[in-house]
Scaffold this active site. Structure first.
Site, PDB file in Angstrom:
ATOM      1  N   ASP A   1      -7.412  -3.229  -5.340  1.00  0.00           N
ATOM      2  CA  ASP A   1      -6.929  -1.982  -4.746  1.00  0.00           C
ATOM      3  C   ASP A   1      -5.491  -1.663  -5.183  1.00  0.00           C
ATOM      4  OD1 ASP A   1      -8.583  -3.759  -3.227  1.00  0.00           O
ATOM      5  OD2 ASP A   1      -8.499  -2.436  -1.491  1.00  0.00           O
TER       6      ASP A   1
ATOM      7  N   ASP B   1       0.784  -1.232   0.000  1.00  0.00           N
ATOM      8  CA  ASP B   1       0.000   0.000   0.000  1.00  0.00           C
ATOM      9  C   ASP B   1       0.816   1.283   0.000  1.00  0.00           C
ATOM     10  OD1 ASP B   1      -2.801  -0.873   0.022  1.00  0.00           O
ATOM     11  OD2 ASP B   1      -2.276  -1.839   1.913  1.00  0.00           O
TER      12      ASP B   1
END
Length: 411
Positions: free
Chosen positions: A178, A113
């Site tokens: 994502d 991330d």
């Protein structure tokens, strides 16, 4: 807070007749965001200085996280956007301070991330200040992210492992939709350094996501799991969606945003076609409410969609809305409308309606309430029984970004 099941009154279709009225709408919401951010800054003074706002708890109290969670970049990113729009010097000072707390992340490699963590914070900081030290941190973060890429799978590993909700499988190369959002950091590093390896990783990952994660109708699987030896797909499941074959609303939003960004960076028409197909799936779906704020999954409680036996989705009957999915999608649609030819009006109008719904009392918090977040009624993960019908820091970030993109489109 009582569960939010449906809007008492849907937001009517408004006539967008003048730029002036829409500029007033944008200014009002930016001003409110600034107010809530300043309240939040005061509240964070009661917490560890390395605790980053994320959501609220059962009693409405602020819930924070450390810098190694996936969300710490959103609060400083929101501060940067708010400063860009208001030029309030306090916001700039605080944006700088909160961003610079995240410097250790430049060497972080334990999950995927870094785009969220570093590009939303340092990326906006560098864009607005030109500080070369920020650029160097971003490039090093891109190097760290690149260590999670495998030439065998052609993808960046998201988590180190993922356990199926069916209870019968552990996967060791899961890739979630994502992950597309992290590719912008790699494109940035390639432009800045001239090192094409960053761009190669980003494009290869996007190509494999397009091939393996997107269904024929442009809906999306949340998680694609690869065999670490052969690189072949060994499973397509969900982590935060309703069922393996359902379409998780925020996952679809990540796809619209991610493929739009990849098209911007590559001008490859395959990625534009995918972004538009995913946007059409979202906007034309029979289960999308009139106000354009989706339920947390497009297929909740529909026949043919069954959660894994260990998923908390089996225990939740309320069809919750997800403001975070709408905010991400609205921001993406403003950009996509600039590339979409005869569909530009469709995407722009939908983005505007989403923003007006989010900016209404149905979703925008009362001043000083909602843990000082801007938007109410988002969903983290119903399968995990986590962050259900609460504010989320990333919903605010993409709402503020969408307001900025809308304002820029009026100029």
């Amino acid at each position: 807070m009582k569960p939010f099941i449906y809007l008492i009154a849907t937001v009517s279709l408004f006539a967008f007749t003048t730029n002036t009225s829409e500029e007033d709408f944008i200014r009002d919401n930016v001003s409110f965001a600034k107010t809530q951010l300043k309240h939040m800054l005061k509240e964070t003074g009661n917490h560890d200085p390395l605790a980053f706002p994320r959501s609220t708890g059962k009693t409405g109290q602020l819930v924070t996280t450390n810098m190694y969670d996936w969300t710490p970049g959103f609060f400083p990113g929101s501060l940067w956007y708010a400063w860009e729009q208001t030029k309030d010097p306090q916001l700039r000072r605080q944006a700088t301070a909160w961003t610079e707390k995240l410097e250790p992340l430049k060497d972080f490699t334990k999950h995927h991330d870094l785009g969220f963590m570093v590009y939303c914070s340092y990326g906006n900081a560098y864009r607005l200040t030109g500080n070369k030290a920020y650029r160097d941190i971003l490039v090093q973060a891109a190097r760290s992210l690149s260590t999670r890429f495998s030439t065998t799978t052609g993808s960046i590993k998201s988590w180190n492992a993922f356990k199926s909700w069916h209870g019968n499988k552990m996967y060791y190369y899961p890739v979630i939709i994502d992950n597309l959002m992290n590719l912008e950091l790699l494109f940035f590093a390639s432009r800045e350094t001239g090192d094409t390896s960053f761009r190669h990783i980003a494009v290869t990952h996007a190509e494999n996501a397009m091939k393996n994660q997107i269904r024929g109708d442009y809906s999306s699987y949340h998680v694609v799991c690869y065999d670490t030896i052969t690189g072949k797909v060994e499973g397509r499941e969900t982590a935060q969606g309703y069922a393996d074959n359902s379409t998780w609303a925020r996952g679809q939003a990540w796809g619209i945003y991610g493929f739009t960004m990849v098209y911007r960076e590559t001008k490859d028409p395959r990625f534009l076609k995918t972004a538009m197909g995913m946007a059409d799936f979202f906007l034309d779906h029979k289960n999308l409410p009139e106000d354009k704020i989706p339920y947390w999954d497009f297929n909740v409680q529909e026949a043919g969609y069954t959660p894994g036996k260990n998923s908390n989705a089996n225990k939740v009957s309320t069809r919750y809305r997800d403001a975070s999915a709408a905010a991400i999608t609205a921001s993406a649609l403003f950009e996509l409308s600039g590339y979409a030819g005869d569909k530009s009006g469709k995407y722009r109008d939908a983005a505007i309606k989403m923003l007006h719904t989010l900016g209404s009392s149905a979703y925008r918090a009362p001043e000083g309430g909602n843990g000082n977040f801007v938007l109410m009624h988002s969903i983290g993960s119903i399968p995990h029984n986590f962050e259900i019908d609460v504010p989320l820091v990333y919903a605010d970030y993409y709402f503020i970004e969408a307001l900025q993109r809308y304002e820029n489109s009026l100029k």
